[in-house]
Design a protein around this motif. Structure first.
Motif, PDB file in Angstrom:
ATOM      1  N   HIS A   8      50.679  31.971 -26.856  1.00 57.09           N
ATOM      2  CA  HIS A   8      49.320  32.893 -27.054  1.00 57.09           C
ATOM      3  C   HIS A   8      49.790  34.280 -26.526  1.00 57.09           C
ATOM      4  CE1 HIS A   8      46.905  29.694 -28.522  1.00 57.09           C
ATOM      5  NE2 HIS A   8      47.153  28.889 -27.394  1.00 57.09           N
ATOM      6  N   VAL A  11      46.962  38.092 -22.616  1.00 55.36           N
ATOM      7  CA  VAL A  11      45.987  38.756 -23.396  1.00 55.36           C
ATOM      8  C   VAL A  11      46.134  40.314 -22.799  1.00 55.36           C
ATOM      9  CG1 VAL A  11      44.322  37.101 -23.384  1.00 55.36           C
ATOM     10  CG2 VAL A  11      44.250  38.288 -21.323  1.00 55.36           C
ATOM     11  N   ASP A 217      43.267  33.023 -30.050  1.00 52.98           N
ATOM     12  CA  ASP A 217      44.000  34.042 -29.725  1.00 52.98           C
ATOM     13  C   ASP A 217      43.785  35.555 -30.781  1.00 52.98           C
ATOM     14  OD1 ASP A 217      44.375  32.550 -32.251  1.00 52.98           O
ATOM     15  OD2 ASP A 217      46.374  33.038 -32.352  1.00 52.98           O
ATOM     16  N   ARG A 221      43.227  39.146 -29.270  1.00 53.76           N
ATOM     17  CA  ARG A 221      43.967  40.376 -29.744  1.00 53.76           C
ATOM     18  C   ARG A 221      43.296  41.193 -30.205  1.00 53.76           C
ATOM     19  NH1 ARG A 221      49.297  39.175 -32.125  1.00 53.76           N
ATOM     20  NH2 ARG A 221      49.790  37.094 -31.488  1.00 53.76           N
ATOM     21  N   THR A 308      44.495  31.360 -20.849  1.00 53.43           N
ATOM     22  CA  THR A 308      44.012  32.002 -22.145  1.00 53.43           C
ATOM     23  C   THR A 308      42.443  31.846 -22.336  1.00 53.43           C
ATOM     24  OG1 THR A 308      44.264  30.122 -23.372  1.00 53.43           O
ATOM     25  CG2 THR A 308      46.304  31.362 -23.148  1.00 53.43           C
ATOM     26  N   GLU A 310      41.168  30.528 -24.785  1.00 53.00           N
ATOM     27  CA  GLU A 310      41.107  28.971 -24.985  1.00 53.00           C
ATOM     28  C   GLU A 310      40.702  28.296 -23.592  1.00 53.00           C
ATOM     29  OE1 GLU A 310      43.167  27.890 -28.450  1.00 53.00           O
ATOM     30  OE2 GLU A 310      42.737  25.746 -28.233  1.00 53.00           O
TER      31      GLU A 310
END
Lengths: 323, 261
Positions: A8, A11, A217, A221, A308, A310
Motif C-alpha cells: 500500500h 498514506v 488504498d 490515495r 494503513t 485497511e
C-alpha cells in the motif's frame, strides 16, 4: 526476518489547508433513509467542501450507495436535512442534477449507441445544443483516451473502457460536483491507475468529488477527507493519514498464530489483535517488537509494515463477512 | 407517497427521451420499415382476399374493405403495446436506461412520458407506412382516411398507457406474456375487427364496448376509411380520450412508485 514490502505504501500526508471561508457544497444533518422497516441511513451528518475529494467507505450494506443516491436526487430522503449546492433535492432536483455528474455503480451505458453517441445523447438530456454537445463529446473522449473508439458500439468496449466512458458521460455538463459510486469496481490495475490519474486531474481543476469505494488504498490515495460508515451510521471522519494515526498507530507487526506465540505475547504483555490466522500488533517501533518476537517467541513468520487505512477499517467495522 | 391518480408534473424534457428512441429507430430503419408493409399485404391477401372470397358482403361492404380499418387499428394497438411493454421493459430493466436518464435533469415522469409519446409515434409510423398499400388496393376512402394518422397517435397513446401500466407492475419480462395473450389476442379477434360486433350476443357486445379499447378505435377507424362518419364517433372518441388520459396518468405514477425508492 521475513519482511514483506508494503503493497500500500505510506498514506499521503494531508493537505488540509482550506480556510474556513470555503463553502460547503453538500451538507447533511440528521439524514435518514428507511426502506420499510429497514434503516439504510441512520441519522448521519457530514459536509463536503468545495474542491475536495470526499470518500464514503464501509462494508456492503453500510448505506454508502443510498447516501449517494440521495445526494444525486434520485432517491428521496426519509427525514433530516440535505442541502446540495444550496438547494433542497426534494424541491429542486432538476436544478441540482443539472450541476452534478454521476458515475453509478452499475454500468448503464446506452447499448444502442456508439461511444460518441452515448456522450452526445446524454448531453442532450442536459439541454446542451447539438453543436456544443458534439464538441464536448469529442473533447471528453480524448480526456478519457477513447478517441480511437469514438464510433465503436459500447458493448465492444472492455470493462475499463466502459468505466472511463461513464466518467466522460458524467462530465458532459461540466459538473460542479462529481459523484462516483465505486468508480474502479472490477478494473485491472492499469485501468484503475488511469482512472485515478483522471480523478486527480479533475481535482486539480478545482472539481469537488464525492466517491465510495471498497478499495482502501484507493481511498487513501485520492481522498482529502473520508468517513467510514457501518450499519447506516458514520463511525469516523477525517483525513486518511489522521485516521490511520489515531486508530491504527504507525506500524503493524503481523505474526502467524500459534499457541506458543500467543502465550509468549501474553507473557510480554504486548497488546495484540487476532485476525484469522495472523496476530496483529500495532506499534510505534515495529523493528523492536519484531526482534523481541523472533528472539523469544520462535514464530513461523513475522511481517512488519506501515499501518494503513485497511487496519482502521477492519478495526472499526470488524472482520465479520457482510453479504 | 403520491396517489395513483395524482397529476404527474411533466416538462418539455420528455421530448428528449422521445428523441432518443426516434434516433435509434431511424438508425435501424431497415428492420423497422418492412414489417408494416409486409403485415398489410399479408392481411389483405390471406384474410381479405382469401377468406373474403367466401364472404359476399359484410354490412354492405366487400369483406376486404370491411377489414381494412381493422388492419390499421390492430397495427396501432400492437406497435404501441409491444413498444411500451417489452421495449420499455428492456430499456428499464436490462439496459438501465431510465436510471441513467434520471441522473440528468430529466425526472422519472419525463422519462415515462417520453416513452409513451414514442409508443404513440410508432403507431403513427406504422399507419403511415401501411396506408399507401391499402390505398393502392382501393380499400380505404381518401382523403377522409388521412384522419387515421392523428387517430393512430391518439389510439397509440391509449395502448402505450395501458402497456406501461402492465410494465410497471410486471415482476419480470416473461410475465408480460399474460397481457399479450390474455388481453391483446382476444381483443384482436372480438372488437368488431374481422366480423361485426352485432353478431355477438348482446351481453358480449356491451362487454366489448365497456372493456375492449380496440372496439372504439376500430369503430372510429371504420367510419374514416369508409367515409361514413356519424355523430356516434364523438362517443367513441370521448371513451378513447378518457381511457388514454387515465391510463397514462396511472402508468406514470405506477412507474414512479416502481423506480423511485
Amino acid at each position: 526476518m521475513n519482511k514483506v514490502p508494503s503493497l500500500h505504501g505510506p498514506v499521503s500526508p494531508t493537505k488540509d489547508i482550506r480556510p474556513a471561508s470555503i463553502p460547503d457544497v453538500i451538507q447533511a444533518k440528521n439524514l435518514y433513509k428507511t426502506f420499510g422497516s429497514m434503516t439504510a441511513v441512520d441519522g448521519i451528518a457530514f459536509s463536503v467542501q468545495k474542491g475536495e475529494v470526499f470518500g464514503f467507505l464501509g462494508p456492503n450494506g453500510a448505506g454508502k450507495t443510498t447516501t449517494m443516491k440521495m445526494i444525486a436526487c434520485v432517491s428521496p430522503k426519509t427525514s433530516g436535512s440535505l442541502v446540495v449546492l444550496g438547494m433542497n433535492p426534494d424541491m429542486e432536483p432538476a436544478a441540482i442534477k443539472a450541476r452534478i455528474g454521476v458515475v453509478p455503480q452499475e454500468t448503464n451505458l446506452d447499448p444502442d449507441f456508439t461511444c460518441f453517441g452515448n456522450l452526445f445523447t446524454y448531453a442532450r438530456y442536459f439541454d446542451i445544443p447539438d453543436e456544443a454537445a458534439a464538441q464536448k463529446a469529442d473533447e471528453l473522449l480524448e480526456f478519457v483516451q477513447l478517441t480511437e473508439k469514438r464510433d465503436v458500439p459500447v458493448e465492444k468496449l472492455s470493462g475499463g473502457m466502459k468505466r472511463r466512458l461513464i466518467l466522460a458521460r458524467a462530465l458532459v455538463n461540466n459538473p460542479e460536483i462529481l459523484i462516483l459510486d465505486e468508480p474502479t469496481i472490477g478494473l485491472d490495475p492499469q485501468a484503475r491507475h488511469l482512472m485515478w490519474e483522471k480523478l486527480r486531474a479533475l481535482r486539480a481543476q478545482g472539481n469537488t468529488i464525492v466517491l465510495t469505494t471498497h478499495y482502501l488504498d484507493e481511498a487513501a490515495r485520492l481522498c482529502d477527507r473520508l468517513v467510514i460508515m457501518d450499519n447506516g451510521r458514520i463511525l469516523v471522519e477525517g483525513a486518511p493519514a489522521d485516521l490511520v494515526r489515531e486508530h491504527a498507530g504507525q506500524e503493524i507487526v503481523e505474526v502467524e498464530t500459534s499457541d506458543d506465540v500467543v502465550a509468549c505475547l501474553q507473557d510480554l504483555k504486548v497488546p495484540y489483535e487476532m485476525a484469522g490466522d495472523m496476530i496483529l500488533i500495532a506499534t510505534g517501533s515495529s523493528r523492536d517488537i519484531a526482534r523481541v518476537l523472533l528472539d523469544r517467541c520462535k514464530p513461523e513468520k513475522v511481517i512488519t509494515r506501515p499501518a494503513t487505512l485497511e487496519d482502521v477499517f477492519l478495526k472499526l467495522t470488524g472482520r465479520k463477512l457482510r453479504e | 407517497m403520491n396517489g395513483i391518480l395524482s397529476l404527474p408534473p411533466l416538462s418539455r424534457r420528455a421530448i428528449k427521451v422521445w428523441h432518443r428512441n426516434l434516433t435509434v429507430f431511424i438508425r435501424t430503419w431497415h428492420v423497422n420499415f418492412f414489417p408494416p408493409l409486409v403485415e398489410a399485404l399479408l392481411y389483405l391477401f390471406a384474410i381479405g382476399m382469401g377468406i373474403g372470397s367466401y364472404i359476399p358482403e359484410v354490412e354492405g361492404q366487400p369483406y376486404v374493405t370491411f377489414i381494412a380499418p381493422a388492419i390499421l387499428t390492430i397495427a396501432v394497438m400492437n406497435s404501441a403495446f409491444f413498444e411500451c411493454t417489452y421495449g420499455s421493459y428492456v430499456r428499464m430493466y436490462y439496459q438501465k436506461a431510465f436510471d441513467a436518464m434520471i441522473a440528468t435533469p430529466l425526472s422519472i415522469e419525463d422519462v415515462i412520458a417520453g416513452e409513451l409519446l414514442w409508443g404513440a409515434t410508432r403507431s403513427v409510423i406504422y399507419v403511415v407506412i401501411m396506408m399507401p398499400v391499402l390505398a393502392a388496393f382501393g380499400v380505404i376512402s381518401l382523403p377522409l382516411a388521412l384522419f387515421a394518422i392523428p387517430l393512430a397517435f391518439l389510439g397509440g397513446l391509449m395502448f402505450a398507457g395501458i402497456a406501461m401500466c402492465f410494465t410497471a407492475v410486471t415482476p419480470g419480462i416473461d410475465t408480460l406474456n399474460y397481457p399479450a395473450f390474455l388481453f391483446i389476442t382476444p381483443m384482436t379477434l372480438f372488437s368488431g375487427t374481422f366480423f361485426p360486433l352485432t353478431i355477438l350476443p348482446v351481453v358480449l357486445q356491451y362487454l366489448a364496448l365497456a372493456l375492449l379499447p380496440l372496439t372504439h378505435l376500430v369503430a372510429v377507424m371504420r367510419m374514416l376509411t369508409l367515409a361514413a362518419v356519424t355523430p356516434v364517433v364523438l362517443l367513441h372518441l370521448a371513451w378513447i380520450v378518457a381511457v388514454t388520459v387515465l391510463c397514462c396518468i396511472i402508468a406514470i405514477n405506477l412507474m414512479k412508485r416502481r423506480l423511485i425508492v
